[in-house]
Design a protein around this motif. Structure first.
Motif, PDB file in Angstrom:
ATOM      1  N   VAL A  48       4.651  12.566  55.478  1.00 28.13           N
ATOM      2  CA  VAL A  48       5.326  12.200  56.720  1.00 28.13           C
ATOM      3  C   VAL A  48       5.645  10.702  56.701  1.00 28.13           C
ATOM      4  CG1 VAL A  48       5.149  12.060  59.228  1.00 28.13           C
ATOM      5  CG2 VAL A  48       4.203  14.042  58.004  1.00 28.13           C
ATOM      6  N   ALA A  49       4.603   9.894  56.508  1.00 27.09           N
ATOM      7  CA  ALA A  49       4.799   8.445  56.509  1.00 27.09           C
ATOM      8  C   ALA A  49       3.602   7.773  55.860  1.00 27.09           C
ATOM      9  CB  ALA A  49       4.974   7.911  57.932  1.00 27.09           C
ATOM     10  N   THR A  50       3.845   6.640  55.213  1.00 32.74           N
ATOM     11  CA  THR A  50       2.769   5.842  54.638  1.00 32.74           C
ATOM     12  C   THR A  50       2.966   4.383  55.004  1.00 32.74           C
ATOM     13  OG1 THR A  50       3.934   5.478  52.546  1.00 32.74           O
ATOM     14  CG2 THR A  50       2.465   7.398  52.666  1.00 32.74           C
ATOM     15  N   ILE A  51       1.872   3.627  54.926  1.00 27.39           N
ATOM     16  CA  ILE A  51       1.928   2.197  55.225  1.00 27.39           C
ATOM     17  C   ILE A  51       0.917   1.483  54.348  1.00 27.39           C
ATOM     18  CG2 ILE A  51       0.336   2.493  57.189  1.00 27.39           C
ATOM     19  CD1 ILE A  51       1.882   0.162  58.551  1.00 27.39           C
ATOM     20  N   THR A  52       1.354   0.397  53.730  1.00 28.74           N
ATOM     21  CA  THR A  52       0.475  -0.378  52.867  1.00 28.74           C
ATOM     22  C   THR A  52      -0.290  -1.409  53.688  1.00 28.74           C
ATOM     23  OG1 THR A  52       2.145  -2.059  52.418  1.00 28.74           O
ATOM     24  CG2 THR A  52       2.119  -0.121  50.976  1.00 28.74           C
ATOM     25  N   ARG A  53      -1.191  -2.122  53.044  1.00 29.07           N
ATOM     26  CA  ARG A  53      -1.978  -3.144  53.750  1.00 29.07           C
ATOM     27  C   ARG A  53      -1.100  -4.257  54.314  1.00 29.07           C
ATOM     28  NH1 ARG A  53      -7.384  -3.283  53.802  1.00 29.07           N
ATOM     29  NH2 ARG A  53      -7.359  -5.517  54.306  1.00 29.07           N
ATOM     30  N   ASP A  54       0.034  -4.506  53.653  1.00 28.16           N
ATOM     31  CA  ASP A  54       0.928  -5.559  54.157  1.00 28.16           C
ATOM     32  C   ASP A  54       2.065  -4.970  54.984  1.00 28.16           C
ATOM     33  OD1 ASP A  54       2.855  -6.163  51.079  1.00 28.16           O
ATOM     34  OD2 ASP A  54       2.412  -4.356  52.230  1.00 28.16           O
ATOM     35  N   ASP A  55       1.833  -3.757  55.514  1.00 27.92           N
ATOM     36  CA  ASP A  55       2.722  -3.114  56.483  1.00 27.92           C
ATOM     37  C   ASP A  55       4.067  -2.661  55.924  1.00 27.92           C
ATOM     38  OD1 ASP A  55       1.583  -5.161  59.281  1.00 27.92           O
ATOM     39  OD2 ASP A  55       0.826  -3.278  58.460  1.00 27.92           O
ATOM     40  N   THR A  56       4.149  -2.444  54.631  1.00 28.90           N
ATOM     41  CA  THR A  56       5.348  -1.811  54.078  1.00 28.90           C
ATOM     42  C   THR A  56       5.272  -0.318  54.368  1.00 28.90           C
ATOM     43  OG1 THR A  56       5.541  -3.446  52.319  1.00 28.90           O
ATOM     44  CG2 THR A  56       6.669  -1.346  52.006  1.00 28.90           C
ATOM     45  N   THR A  57       6.313   0.223  54.979  1.00 23.26           N
ATOM     46  CA  THR A  57       6.291   1.619  55.409  1.00 23.26           C
ATOM     47  C   THR A  57       7.272   2.478  54.609  1.00 23.26           C
ATOM     48  OG1 THR A  57       7.925   1.145  57.128  1.00 23.26           O
ATOM     49  CG2 THR A  57       5.609   1.039  57.756  1.00 23.26           C
ATOM     50  N   ASN A  58       6.987   3.761  54.613  1.00 24.63           N
ATOM     51  CA  ASN A  58       7.843   4.742  53.959  1.00 24.63           C
ATOM     52  C   ASN A  58       7.816   6.002  54.817  1.00 24.63           C
ATOM     53  OD1 ASN A  58       9.412   5.969  51.859  1.00 24.63           O
ATOM     54  ND2 ASN A  58       7.577   7.070  51.230  1.00 24.63           N
ATOM     55  N   TYR A  59       8.979   6.594  55.044  1.00 22.87           N
ATOM     56  CA  TYR A  59       9.068   7.763  55.908  1.00 22.87           C
ATOM     57  C   TYR A  59       9.803   8.910  55.219  1.00 22.87           C
ATOM     58  CZ  TYR A  59       7.857   4.675  59.805  1.00 22.87           C
ATOM     59  OH  TYR A  59       7.221   3.788  60.652  1.00 22.87           O
ATOM     60  N   ALA A  60       9.419  10.122  55.576  1.00 26.67           N
ATOM     61  CA  ALA A  60      10.210  11.270  55.193  1.00 26.67           C
ATOM     62  C   ALA A  60      11.513  11.225  55.979  1.00 26.67           C
ATOM     63  CB  ALA A  60       9.456  12.561  55.509  1.00 26.67           C
ATOM     64  N   GLY A  61      12.578  11.691  55.337  1.00 27.83           N
ATOM     65  CA  GLY A  61      13.876  11.645  55.993  1.00 27.83           C
ATOM     66  C   GLY A  61      13.909  12.398  57.310  1.00 27.83           C
ATOM     67  N   SER A  62      13.121  13.478  57.405  1.00 26.06           N
ATOM     68  CA  SER A  62      13.157  14.319  58.595  1.00 26.06           C
ATOM     69  C   SER A  62      12.548  13.655  59.821  1.00 26.06           C
ATOM     70  CB  SER A  62      12.425  15.635  58.312  1.00 26.06           C
ATOM     71  OG  SER A  62      11.085  15.382  57.939  1.00 26.06           O
ATOM     72  N   VAL A  63      11.762  12.581  59.621  1.00 24.94           N
ATOM     73  CA  VAL A  63      11.108  11.941  60.762  1.00 24.94           C
ATOM     74  C   VAL A  63      11.577  10.510  60.972  1.00 24.94           C
ATOM     75  CG1 VAL A  63       9.066  13.349  60.347  1.00 24.94           C
ATOM     76  CG2 VAL A  63       9.113  11.000  59.505  1.00 24.94           C
ATOM     77  N   ARG A  64      12.340   9.986  60.026  1.00 27.64           N
ATOM     78  CA  ARG A  64      12.775   8.583  60.145  1.00 27.64           C
ATOM     79  C   ARG A  64      13.577   8.399  61.424  1.00 27.64           C
ATOM     80  NH1 ARG A  64      14.989   8.165  55.457  1.00 27.64           N
ATOM     81  NH2 ARG A  64      13.070   7.493  54.417  1.00 27.64           N
ATOM     82  N   GLY A  65      13.238   7.354  62.170  1.00 29.27           N
ATOM     83  CA  GLY A  65      13.903   7.079  63.435  1.00 29.27           C
ATOM     84  C   GLY A  65      13.220   7.719  64.628  1.00 29.27           C
ATOM     85  N   ARG A  66      12.341   8.670  64.394  1.00 30.03           N
ATOM     86  CA  ARG A  66      11.605   9.317  65.490  1.00 30.03           C
ATOM     87  C   ARG A  66      10.109   8.976  65.456  1.00 30.03           C
ATOM     88  NH1 ARG A  66      11.115  14.718  65.547  1.00 30.03           N
ATOM     89  NH2 ARG A  66      11.321  14.955  63.270  1.00 30.03           N
TER      90      ARG A  66
END
Length: 121
Positions: A48-66
């Motif tokens: 669904v989503a991940t976040i690194t210690r320095d706040d770099t995020t990654n989202y699945a396309g289906s949830v990005r923006g929501r």
């Protein structure tokens, strides 16, 4: 070892919002990337989503923006704010944390027990 405790799941109508929390046990270990995954009935677990210690995020396309993932490193806690929920978001949501011992680059994955999110139409 690191243990994860999740909270915040439940039943919500389509268009509604929920906020999930996942707290890692306090320890000497370093919590690195944290994230959320979900598994719907009959389907494979997916990111669904991940976040690194320095706040770099990654989202699945289906949830990005929501959905929005965030973390509090002082509390070893990761959050998932879910807005504009859809019935297809219904799943068990799992928290994951990559952790390592101090001065050790080798990481180990810890998983939470899962929390049910149900979105009614």
């Amino acid at each position: 070892q690191v243990q994860l405790v999740e909270s915040g799941g439940g039943l919500v109508q389509a268009g509604g919002s929920l906020r999930l929390s996942c707290a890692a046990s306090r320890s000497i270990f370093i919590i690195r990337t944290m994230g959320w995954y979900r598994q719907a009935p009959g389907k494979q677990r997916e990111l669904v989503a991940t976040i690194t210690r320095d706040d770099t995020t990654n989202y699945a396309g289906s949830v990005r923006g929501r959905f929005a993932v965030s973390r509090d490193n002082a509390k070893n806690t990761v959050y998932l704010q879910m807005n504009g929920l859809k019935p297809e978001d219904t799943a068990v949501y799992y928290c994951k944390a990559e952790w390592s011992r101090p001065f050790d680059l080798k990481t180990t994955d810890a998983w939470g027990q899962g929390t049910q999110v149900t979105v009614s139409s």
